[in-house]
Design a protein around this motif. Sequence first.
Motif, PDB file in Angstrom:
ATOM      1  N   LYS A  60     -23.578 -68.956 -10.842  1.00 16.83           N
ATOM      2  CA  LYS A  60     -22.251 -69.518 -11.197  1.00 16.83           C
ATOM      3  C   LYS A  60     -21.698 -70.214 -10.034  1.00 16.83           C
ATOM      4  CE  LYS A  60     -17.617 -67.563 -12.289  1.00 16.83           C
ATOM      5  NZ  LYS A  60     -16.752 -66.266 -12.458  1.00 16.83           N
ATOM      6  N   ILE A  61     -20.807 -71.258 -10.392  1.00 18.98           N
ATOM      7  CA  ILE A  61     -20.145 -71.989  -9.282  1.00 18.98           C
ATOM      8  C   ILE A  61     -18.843 -72.084  -9.703  1.00 18.98           C
ATOM      9  CG2 ILE A  61     -22.350 -73.017  -8.021  1.00 18.98           C
ATOM     10  CD1 ILE A  61     -21.491 -75.651  -9.543  1.00 18.98           C
ATOM     11  N   GLU A  62     -17.896 -72.613  -8.830  1.00 17.14           N
ATOM     12  CA  GLU A  62     -16.581 -72.824  -9.337  1.00 17.14           C
ATOM     13  C   GLU A  62     -16.164 -74.420  -8.712  1.00 17.14           C
ATOM     14  OE1 GLU A  62     -13.665 -70.215  -8.369  1.00 17.14           O
ATOM     15  OE2 GLU A  62     -14.210 -68.828 -10.185  1.00 17.14           O
ATOM     16  N   VAL A  63     -15.332 -75.277  -9.554  1.00 19.47           N
ATOM     17  CA  VAL A  63     -15.117 -76.603  -9.201  1.00 19.47           C
ATOM     18  C   VAL A  63     -13.725 -76.521  -9.173  1.00 19.47           C
ATOM     19  CG1 VAL A  63     -15.214 -78.737  -9.687  1.00 19.47           C
ATOM     20  CG2 VAL A  63     -17.244 -77.399 -10.325  1.00 19.47           C
ATOM     21  N   ASP A  64     -13.138 -76.906  -8.084  1.00 24.53           N
ATOM     22  CA  ASP A  64     -11.758 -77.185  -7.647  1.00 24.53           C
ATOM     23  C   ASP A  64     -11.277 -78.239  -8.679  1.00 24.53           C
ATOM     24  OD1 ASP A  64      -9.304 -78.559  -6.579  1.00 24.53           O
ATOM     25  OD2 ASP A  64      -9.415 -76.656  -5.067  1.00 24.53           O
ATOM     26  N   GLY A 148     -23.420 -82.339 -15.675  1.00 23.36           N
ATOM     27  CA  GLY A 148     -23.824 -82.665 -14.335  1.00 23.36           C
ATOM     28  C   GLY A 148     -25.107 -81.607 -13.956  1.00 23.36           C
ATOM     29  N   LYS A 149     -26.022 -82.063 -13.210  1.00 19.55           N
ATOM     30  CA  LYS A 149     -27.359 -81.544 -13.079  1.00 19.55           C
ATOM     31  C   LYS A 149     -27.590 -81.412 -11.640  1.00 19.55           C
ATOM     32  CE  LYS A 149     -29.154 -82.924 -17.459  1.00 19.55           C
ATOM     33  NZ  LYS A 149     -28.104 -84.217 -18.032  1.00 19.55           N
ATOM     34  N   ILE A 150     -28.699 -80.559 -11.280  1.00 18.46           N
ATOM     35  CA  ILE A 150     -29.076 -80.732  -9.765  1.00 18.46           C
ATOM     36  C   ILE A 150     -30.394 -80.278  -9.733  1.00 18.46           C
ATOM     37  CG2 ILE A 150     -28.895 -78.111  -9.316  1.00 18.46           C
ATOM     38  CD1 ILE A 150     -27.714 -78.878  -6.491  1.00 18.46           C
ATOM     39  N   CYS A 151     -31.158 -80.912  -9.016  1.00 19.00           N
ATOM     40  CA  CYS A 151     -32.642 -80.540  -8.918  1.00 19.00           C
ATOM     41  C   CYS A 151     -33.192 -80.468  -7.405  1.00 19.00           C
ATOM     42  CB  CYS A 151     -33.324 -82.066  -9.252  1.00 19.00           C
ATOM     43  SG  CYS A 151     -35.278 -81.787  -9.454  1.00 19.00           S
ATOM     44  N   LEU A 152     -34.017 -79.397  -7.490  1.00 23.98           N
ATOM     45  CA  LEU A 152     -34.519 -78.777  -6.165  1.00 23.98           C
ATOM     46  C   LEU A 152     -36.045 -78.945  -6.124  1.00 23.98           C
ATOM     47  CD1 LEU A 152     -32.438 -75.416  -5.382  1.00 23.98           C
ATOM     48  CD2 LEU A 152     -31.923 -77.687  -4.550  1.00 23.98           C
ATOM     49  N   PRO A 153     -36.801 -79.915  -5.748  1.00 27.93           N
ATOM     50  CA  PRO A 153     -38.217 -79.978  -5.458  1.00 27.93           C
ATOM     51  C   PRO A 153     -38.571 -79.463  -4.046  1.00 27.93           C
ATOM     52  CG  PRO A 153     -37.192 -82.140  -6.058  1.00 27.93           C
ATOM     53  CD  PRO A 153     -36.255 -81.297  -5.633  1.00 27.93           C
ATOM     54  N   VAL A 154     -39.714 -78.702  -4.143  1.00 29.71           N
ATOM     55  CA  VAL A 154     -40.265 -78.304  -2.654  1.00 29.71           C
ATOM     56  C   VAL A 154     -41.564 -78.993  -2.724  1.00 29.71           C
ATOM     57  CG1 VAL A 154     -40.941 -76.364  -1.516  1.00 29.71           C
ATOM     58  CG2 VAL A 154     -39.209 -76.164  -3.010  1.00 29.71           C
ATOM     59  N   VAL A 169     -31.464 -79.080 -13.587  1.00 28.09           N
ATOM     60  CA  VAL A 169     -30.753 -78.042 -14.408  1.00 28.09           C
ATOM     61  C   VAL A 169     -29.431 -78.299 -14.464  1.00 28.09           C
ATOM     62  CG1 VAL A 169     -30.919 -76.484 -12.259  1.00 28.09           C
ATOM     63  CG2 VAL A 169     -30.966 -75.599 -14.806  1.00 28.09           C
ATOM     64  N   PRO A 170     -29.030 -78.114 -15.511  1.00 30.21           N
ATOM     65  CA  PRO A 170     -27.503 -78.349 -15.757  1.00 30.21           C
ATOM     66  C   PRO A 170     -26.477 -77.092 -15.206  1.00 30.21           C
ATOM     67  CG  PRO A 170     -28.154 -77.836 -17.719  1.00 30.21           C
ATOM     68  CD  PRO A 170     -29.363 -77.928 -16.896  1.00 30.21           C
ATOM     69  N   PHE A 171     -25.230 -77.616 -14.535  1.00 28.76           N
ATOM     70  CA  PHE A 171     -24.198 -76.691 -14.312  1.00 28.76           C
ATOM     71  C   PHE A 171     -23.237 -76.872 -15.386  1.00 28.76           C
ATOM     72  CE2 PHE A 171     -25.874 -75.609 -10.227  1.00 28.76           C
ATOM     73  CZ  PHE A 171     -25.449 -74.028 -10.090  1.00 28.76           C
ATOM     74  N   GLY A 172     -22.458 -76.086 -16.220  1.00 34.26           N
ATOM     75  CA  GLY A 172     -21.477 -76.529 -17.135  1.00 34.26           C
ATOM     76  C   GLY A 172     -20.879 -75.322 -17.802  1.00 34.26           C
ATOM     77  N   ALA A 180      -6.167 -74.555 -15.004  1.00 35.41           N
ATOM     78  CA  ALA A 180      -6.539 -73.656 -13.931  1.00 35.41           C
ATOM     79  C   ALA A 180      -6.866 -74.115 -12.731  1.00 35.41           C
ATOM     80  CB  ALA A 180      -7.502 -72.717 -14.453  1.00 35.41           C
ATOM     81  N   PRO A 181      -6.603 -73.218 -11.603  1.00 32.04           N
ATOM     82  CA  PRO A 181      -6.915 -74.007 -10.357  1.00 32.04           C
ATOM     83  C   PRO A 181      -8.453 -74.402 -10.255  1.00 32.04           C
ATOM     84  CG  PRO A 181      -5.665 -71.982 -10.042  1.00 32.04           C
ATOM     85  CD  PRO A 181      -6.113 -72.265 -11.634  1.00 32.04           C
ATOM     86  N   ALA A 182      -9.290 -73.466 -10.721  1.00 31.06           N
ATOM     87  CA  ALA A 182     -10.789 -73.904 -10.863  1.00 31.06           C
ATOM     88  C   ALA A 182     -11.468 -73.775 -12.021  1.00 31.06           C
ATOM     89  CB  ALA A 182     -11.222 -73.176  -9.542  1.00 31.06           C
ATOM     90  N   THR A 183     -12.398 -74.261 -12.313  1.00 30.71           N
ATOM     91  CA  THR A 183     -13.309 -74.043 -13.372  1.00 30.71           C
ATOM     92  C   THR A 183     -14.681 -73.440 -13.055  1.00 30.71           C
ATOM     93  OG1 THR A 183     -11.986 -76.014 -14.697  1.00 30.71           O
ATOM     94  CG2 THR A 183     -14.521 -75.407 -15.594  1.00 30.71           C
ATOM     95  N   PRO A 184     -14.900 -72.386 -13.664  1.00 33.97           N
ATOM     96  CA  PRO A 184     -16.264 -71.819 -13.404  1.00 33.97           C
ATOM     97  C   PRO A 184     -17.347 -72.563 -14.123  1.00 33.97           C
ATOM     98  CG  PRO A 184     -14.982 -70.021 -14.814  1.00 33.97           C
ATOM     99  CD  PRO A 184     -14.145 -71.492 -14.404  1.00 33.97           C
ATOM    100  N   LEU A 185     -18.453 -72.692 -13.583  1.00 38.51           N
ATOM    101  CA  LEU A 185     -19.754 -73.207 -14.212  1.00 38.51           C
ATOM    102  C   LEU A 185     -20.757 -72.384 -14.120  1.00 38.51           C
ATOM    103  CD1 LEU A 185     -19.112 -76.965 -12.964  1.00 38.51           C
ATOM    104  CD2 LEU A 185     -18.520 -76.044 -15.056  1.00 38.51           C
ATOM    105  N   LEU A 186     -21.648 -72.212 -15.136  1.00 40.62           N
ATOM    106  CA  LEU A 186     -22.604 -71.516 -15.373  1.00 40.62           C
ATOM    107  C   LEU A 186     -23.915 -72.411 -15.253  1.00 40.62           C
ATOM    108  CD1 LEU A 186     -21.764 -68.747 -17.932  1.00 40.62           C
ATOM    109  CD2 LEU A 186     -21.450 -68.819 -15.626  1.00 40.62           C
ATOM    110  N   LEU A 187     -25.022 -71.909 -14.362  1.00 39.99           N
ATOM    111  CA  LEU A 187     -26.408 -72.481 -14.259  1.00 39.99           C
ATOM    112  C   LEU A 187     -26.996 -72.425 -15.638  1.00 39.99           C
ATOM    113  CD1 LEU A 187     -28.427 -73.774 -12.240  1.00 39.99           C
ATOM    114  CD2 LEU A 187     -29.210 -71.494 -12.257  1.00 39.99           C
ATOM    115  N   GLY A 188     -27.750 -73.627 -15.976  1.00 36.44           N
ATOM    116  CA  GLY A 188     -28.381 -73.746 -17.369  1.00 36.44           C
ATOM    117  C   GLY A 188     -27.604 -73.929 -18.520  1.00 36.44           C
ATOM    118  N   THR A 189     -26.231 -74.183 -18.326  1.00 37.20           N
ATOM    119  CA  THR A 189     -25.362 -74.590 -19.293  1.00 37.20           C
ATOM    120  C   THR A 189     -24.948 -75.968 -19.490  1.00 37.20           C
ATOM    121  OG1 THR A 189     -24.512 -72.222 -19.317  1.00 37.20           O
ATOM    122  CG2 THR A 189     -22.952 -73.818 -20.511  1.00 37.20           C
ATOM    123  N   ASP A 190     -24.980 -76.744 -20.378  1.00 41.22           N
ATOM    124  CA  ASP A 190     -24.525 -78.131 -20.445  1.00 41.22           C
ATOM    125  C   ASP A 190     -22.946 -78.207 -20.568  1.00 41.22           C
ATOM    126  OD1 ASP A 190     -26.947 -79.351 -20.635  1.00 41.22           O
ATOM    127  OD2 ASP A 190     -27.026 -79.076 -22.926  1.00 41.22           O
TER     128      ASP A 190
END
Length: 250
Positions: A60-64, A148-154, A169-172, A180-190
Motif C-alpha cells: 500500500k502507498i498513499e498519493v498526496d 500507473g505501473k512500476i517495474c523492478l528488474p534485477v 505491476v499496477p498501483f491503484g 481527501a488529503p491523500a489517496t491510498p493505492l494498493l499493489l496489483g490493483t488497476d
Amino acid sequence: MSSRRMTIATGSLLTASFSAVMIFSFSAGADDEGPMSGKGGKAIDKAPAGVELTTLLPEKIEVDNSSQETAITATVKNGGTKDSGEIRLLVVGFDGLSVKGVEGCAEIAEKDLPEGSNSGFACAIDNLAAGKSKSYAVDATFDLKKEGKICLPVQDADGKQTFWQQGPVPFGANNPSPNAPATPLLLGTDNSPVTPGSDKAGGDKSGGKELPKTGPADRILPLGAVGAALISAGAAGLWWTQRRPQRSES
C-alpha cells in the motif's frame, strides 16, 4: 533532597520518558508503508548457482492529492546461499506513475528508457550477500487521472541477463477520494481515474508493442536492448522481457 521531593522528581522523569517513547513510536510508525510483497514478479534468466534474487514493493502507498507526490520503498533480496556478485536493480515508471528519484541511483536517459515507460533509475550493487537485502527510497508522482505501473528488474552488471522482474505491476484504487488529503493505492490493483470519463493510460500510447508483463502463463521474449551506459562505463545496455498471450542492508 527530601523523600517527597525525590518522589515528585522521579515521577516527572518517568512521565517525560514515557511521553518521549510514545511520540517516537508514533513518528516511527507514521511513515511505515506496511507489508511488502513480491506480487507481479517472476524469475527470468537463470541466476548463478546458489543465488536467488527477488524484489519487494509495499502493498500500500498513499498519493498526496494536491502535489501528486508519493514515496515507495523498493527492496532487492538475495534469498540464496551464495553472494550475488555485481548486480543492478532498475526502478522504472509507466503511465501515471513517474519515478522522480531513487536514493543513490543514476537516472536513465530518456532515449534509453524501455518502450512505454516514462522514467527510470539504475542502482548499482557491488555485492548482495546471501540472505541479505537492500532497500531504496523511491520518490515518485502519481497522476490519479491515469493508471500507473512500476517495474523492478534485477540484472547482471552489464544488463545482458535479467534474473528477476517484478512488473510492470499496477498501483491503484477502485474508489479514489479526490476530496481527501491523500489517496491510498494498493499493489496489483488497476487505478480507476478520479475524474469521471477520463481516459485511462493503460497500454503503450506510441502505437508500438504491448508493454512487457509478467505472469505464470506468459512466454518470455526479449524486447530489445536499451543502449548507453546506465551506471558505469562498462554498462552494455538493458534487456527487457515481453509476454505474449499469455533504504539500507539488513
